[in-house]
Write a protein that holds these residues in place. Structure first.
Motif, PDB file in Angstrom:
ATOM      1  N   LEU A 126       0.873  -1.175   0.000  1.00  0.00           N
ATOM      2  CA  LEU A 126       0.000   0.000   0.000  1.00  0.00           C
ATOM      3  C   LEU A 126       0.906   1.220   0.000  1.00  0.00           C
ATOM      4  CD1 LEU A 126      -2.743  -0.907   2.629  1.00  0.00           C
ATOM      5  CD2 LEU A 126      -2.925  -0.901   0.169  1.00  0.00           C
ATOM      6  N   LEU A 127       0.866   1.940  -1.073  1.00  0.00           N
ATOM      7  CA  LEU A 127       1.675   3.154  -1.186  1.00  0.00           C
ATOM      8  C   LEU A 127       0.782   4.343  -0.872  1.00  0.00           C
ATOM      9  CD1 LEU A 127       3.652   2.330  -4.448  1.00  0.00           C
ATOM     10  CD2 LEU A 127       4.307   1.905  -2.073  1.00  0.00           C
ATOM     11  N   VAL A 128       1.047   4.959   0.252  1.00  0.00           N
ATOM     12  CA  VAL A 128       0.235   6.078   0.738  1.00  0.00           C
ATOM     13  C   VAL A 128       1.037   7.355   0.506  1.00  0.00           C
ATOM     14  CG1 VAL A 128      -0.967   7.059   2.729  1.00  0.00           C
ATOM     15  CG2 VAL A 128      -0.747   4.556   2.507  1.00  0.00           C
ATOM     16  N   CYS A 129       0.585   8.156  -0.435  1.00  0.00           N
ATOM     17  CA  CYS A 129       1.309   9.401  -0.722  1.00  0.00           C
ATOM     18  C   CYS A 129       1.118  10.362   0.447  1.00  0.00           C
ATOM     19  CB  CYS A 129       0.811  10.031  -2.020  1.00  0.00           C
ATOM     20  SG  CYS A 129       1.671  11.573  -2.398  1.00  0.00           S
ATOM     21  N   THR A 130       2.216  10.783   1.015  1.00  0.00           N
ATOM     22  CA  THR A 130       2.163  11.725   2.141  1.00  0.00           C
ATOM     23  C   THR A 130       2.925  13.010   1.815  1.00  0.00           C
ATOM     24  OG1 THR A 130       4.047  10.582   3.142  1.00  0.00           O
ATOM     25  CG2 THR A 130       1.856   9.935   3.907  1.00  0.00           C
ATOM     26  N   THR A 131       3.120  13.209   0.538  1.00  0.00           N
ATOM     27  CA  THR A 131       3.839  14.416   0.112  1.00  0.00           C
ATOM     28  C   THR A 131       3.093  15.675   0.542  1.00  0.00           C
ATOM     29  OG1 THR A 131       4.737  13.286  -1.808  1.00  0.00           O
ATOM     30  CG2 THR A 131       4.659  15.697  -1.918  1.00  0.00           C
ATOM     31  N   THR A 132       3.818  16.602   1.049  1.00  0.00           N
ATOM     32  CA  THR A 132       3.205  17.886   1.394  1.00  0.00           C
ATOM     33  C   THR A 132       4.021  19.020   0.778  1.00  0.00           C
ATOM     34  OG1 THR A 132       2.474  19.339   3.169  1.00  0.00           O
ATOM     35  CG2 THR A 132       4.440  18.027   3.611  1.00  0.00           C
TER      36      THR A 132
ATOM     37  N   VAL B  91       2.784  -1.377   4.248  1.00  0.00           N
ATOM     38  CA  VAL B  91       2.269  -0.013   4.104  1.00  0.00           C
ATOM     39  C   VAL B  91       3.459   0.938   4.119  1.00  0.00           C
ATOM     40  CG1 VAL B  91       0.762   1.769   5.066  1.00  0.00           C
ATOM     41  CG2 VAL B  91       0.165  -0.653   5.343  1.00  0.00           C
ATOM     42  N   SER B  92       3.578   1.719   3.075  1.00  0.00           N
ATOM     43  CA  SER B  92       4.711   2.641   2.977  1.00  0.00           C
ATOM     44  C   SER B  92       4.242   4.025   2.588  1.00  0.00           C
ATOM     45  CB  SER B  92       5.701   2.158   1.908  1.00  0.00           C
ATOM     46  OG  SER B  92       6.196   0.890   2.221  1.00  0.00           O
ATOM     47  N   SER B  93       4.877   5.012   3.170  1.00  0.00           N
ATOM     48  CA  SER B  93       4.684   6.374   2.674  1.00  0.00           C
ATOM     49  C   SER B  93       5.329   6.458   1.315  1.00  0.00           C
ATOM     50  CB  SER B  93       5.363   7.384   3.588  1.00  0.00           C
ATOM     51  OG  SER B  93       4.794   7.367   4.856  1.00  0.00           O
ATOM     52  N   SER B  94       4.693   7.171   0.423  1.00  0.00           N
ATOM     53  CA  SER B  94       5.346   7.371  -0.865  1.00  0.00           C
ATOM     54  C   SER B  94       5.490   8.860  -1.121  1.00  0.00           C
ATOM     55  CB  SER B  94       4.548   6.716  -2.000  1.00  0.00           C
ATOM     56  OG  SER B  94       3.570   7.585  -2.493  1.00  0.00           O
ATOM     57  N   GLY B  95       6.400   9.157  -2.000  1.00  0.00           N
ATOM     58  CA  GLY B  95       6.494  10.499  -2.530  1.00  0.00           C
ATOM     59  C   GLY B  95       5.366  10.701  -3.529  1.00  0.00           C
ATOM     60  N   CYS B  96       5.413  11.790  -4.218  1.00  0.00           N
ATOM     61  CA  CYS B  96       4.365  12.139  -5.163  1.00  0.00           C
ATOM     62  C   CYS B  96       4.184  11.043  -6.205  1.00  0.00           C
ATOM     63  CB  CYS B  96       4.726  13.465  -5.840  1.00  0.00           C
ATOM     64  SG  CYS B  96       3.509  13.978  -7.058  1.00  0.00           S
ATOM     65  N   LEU B  97       2.923  10.653  -6.417  1.00  0.00           N
ATOM     66  CA  LEU B  97       2.578   9.636  -7.404  1.00  0.00           C
ATOM     67  C   LEU B  97       2.154  10.259  -8.733  1.00  0.00           C
ATOM     68  CD1 LEU B  97       0.575   7.347  -4.951  1.00  0.00           C
ATOM     69  CD2 LEU B  97       2.818   6.834  -5.923  1.00  0.00           C
TER      70      LEU B  97
ATOM     71  N   TRP C  79      -6.105   1.969  -7.605  1.00  0.00           N
ATOM     72  CA  TRP C  79      -5.801   3.354  -7.248  1.00  0.00           C
ATOM     73  C   TRP C  79      -7.004   3.977  -6.567  1.00  0.00           C
ATOM     74  CZ3 TRP C  79      -1.245   5.885  -9.233  1.00  0.00           C
ATOM     75  CH2 TRP C  79      -1.128   7.210  -8.824  1.00  0.00           C
ATOM     76  N   PHE C  80      -6.800   4.487  -5.374  1.00  0.00           N
ATOM     77  CA  PHE C  80      -7.839   5.234  -4.668  1.00  0.00           C
ATOM     78  C   PHE C  80      -7.436   6.704  -4.671  1.00  0.00           C
ATOM     79  CE2 PHE C  80      -7.924   1.009  -2.655  1.00  0.00           C
ATOM     80  CZ  PHE C  80      -9.256   0.675  -2.830  1.00  0.00           C
ATOM     81  N   SER C  81      -8.378   7.554  -5.048  1.00  0.00           N
ATOM     82  CA  SER C  81      -8.119   8.991  -5.019  1.00  0.00           C
ATOM     83  C   SER C  81      -9.185   9.665  -4.157  1.00  0.00           C
ATOM     84  CB  SER C  81      -8.117   9.567  -6.436  1.00  0.00           C
ATOM     85  OG  SER C  81      -9.346   9.311  -7.066  1.00  0.00           O
TER      86      SER C  81
ATOM     87  N   VAL D 289      -3.897   6.759  -2.700  1.00  0.00           N
ATOM     88  CA  VAL D 289      -3.356   5.511  -2.152  1.00  0.00           C
ATOM     89  C   VAL D 289      -3.378   4.497  -3.283  1.00  0.00           C
ATOM     90  CG1 VAL D 289      -3.692   3.632  -0.498  1.00  0.00           C
ATOM     91  CG2 VAL D 289      -4.211   5.990   0.181  1.00  0.00           C
ATOM     92  N   MET D 290      -2.275   3.757  -3.463  1.00  0.00           N
ATOM     93  CA  MET D 290      -2.207   2.770  -4.529  1.00  0.00           C
ATOM     94  C   MET D 290      -1.892   1.407  -3.930  1.00  0.00           C
ATOM     95  SD  MET D 290      -0.013   2.780  -8.053  1.00  0.00           S
ATOM     96  CE  MET D 290       1.588   2.689  -7.301  1.00  0.00           C
ATOM     97  N   ILE D 291      -2.571   0.385  -4.436  1.00  0.00           N
ATOM     98  CA  ILE D 291      -2.240  -0.997  -4.089  1.00  0.00           C
ATOM     99  C   ILE D 291      -1.407  -1.545  -5.234  1.00  0.00           C
ATOM    100  CG2 ILE D 291      -3.116  -3.286  -3.522  1.00  0.00           C
ATOM    101  CD1 ILE D 291      -5.714  -1.987  -2.586  1.00  0.00           C
ATOM    102  N   TYR D 292      -0.205  -1.987  -4.905  1.00  0.00           N
ATOM    103  CA  TYR D 292       0.744  -2.418  -5.913  1.00  0.00           C
ATOM    104  C   TYR D 292       1.194  -3.842  -5.608  1.00  0.00           C
ATOM    105  CZ  TYR D 292       4.532  -2.025  -9.246  1.00  0.00           C
ATOM    106  OH  TYR D 292       5.353  -2.221 -10.306  1.00  0.00           O
ATOM    107  N   PRO D 293       1.344  -4.725  -6.554  1.00  0.00           N
ATOM    108  CA  PRO D 293       1.357  -4.507  -8.002  1.00  0.00           C
ATOM    109  C   PRO D 293      -0.001  -4.658  -8.666  1.00  0.00           C
ATOM    110  CG  PRO D 293       2.027  -6.759  -7.583  1.00  0.00           C
ATOM    111  CD  PRO D 293       1.747  -6.116  -6.238  1.00  0.00           C
ATOM    112  N   GLN D 294      -1.071  -4.764  -7.873  1.00  0.00           N
ATOM    113  CA  GLN D 294      -2.389  -4.989  -8.471  1.00  0.00           C
ATOM    114  C   GLN D 294      -2.911  -3.760  -9.216  1.00  0.00           C
ATOM    115  OE1 GLN D 294      -1.541  -5.811  -5.292  1.00  0.00           O
ATOM    116  NE2 GLN D 294      -1.620  -8.044  -5.353  1.00  0.00           N
TER     117      GLN D 294
END
Ligand code: FES
Length: 98
Positions: free
Chosen positions: A12-18, A53-59, A76-78, A68-73
């Motif tokens: 689970l890639l959770v974008c936390t970019t601010t 579950v990982s924080s990600s940079g900008c997607l 994509w949740f927006s 939030v993205m589920i990878y490799p499936q």
């Protein structure tokens, strides 16, 4: 360098970019809190070691965030909010059991 396959069923890639309000970014929403809640719930369900579950940079889809993205499936949740946690976990569940 070593090469191997991932030990996880999904990430689970959770974008936390601010960008501190200079431009829309996922960190403006609930994603930082959501990431912690996802980790807690994955641990509670015994999925630790299967789901990461990982924080990600900008997607690259900032205007539709928080993302939030589920990878490799490739799910994509927006426009994600904390209240969406059950739906995200429901999407992950088949991959853990599969
Ligand atoms: S800031 Fe999250 S997708 Fe760009």
């Amino acid at each position: 360098m070593n090469r191997s396959t991932t030990p996880y069923k999904c990430h689970l890639l959770v974008c936390t970019t601010t960008r501190d309000g200079h431009r829309k970014s996922c960190g403006d929403g609930d994603n930082a809190v959501l990431k912690g809640a996802l980790k807690d719930e994955i641990g509670r369900r015994g999925w630790k070691g299967l789901v990461r579950v990982s924080s990600s940079g900008c997607l690259g889809q900032c205007d539709s965030g928080p993302n939030v993205m589920i990878y490799p499936q490739g799910i994509w949740f927006s426009s994600v909010a904390l209240a969406d946690l059950p739906e995200i976990l429901a999407a992950v569940e088949p991959f853990v059991q599969g």
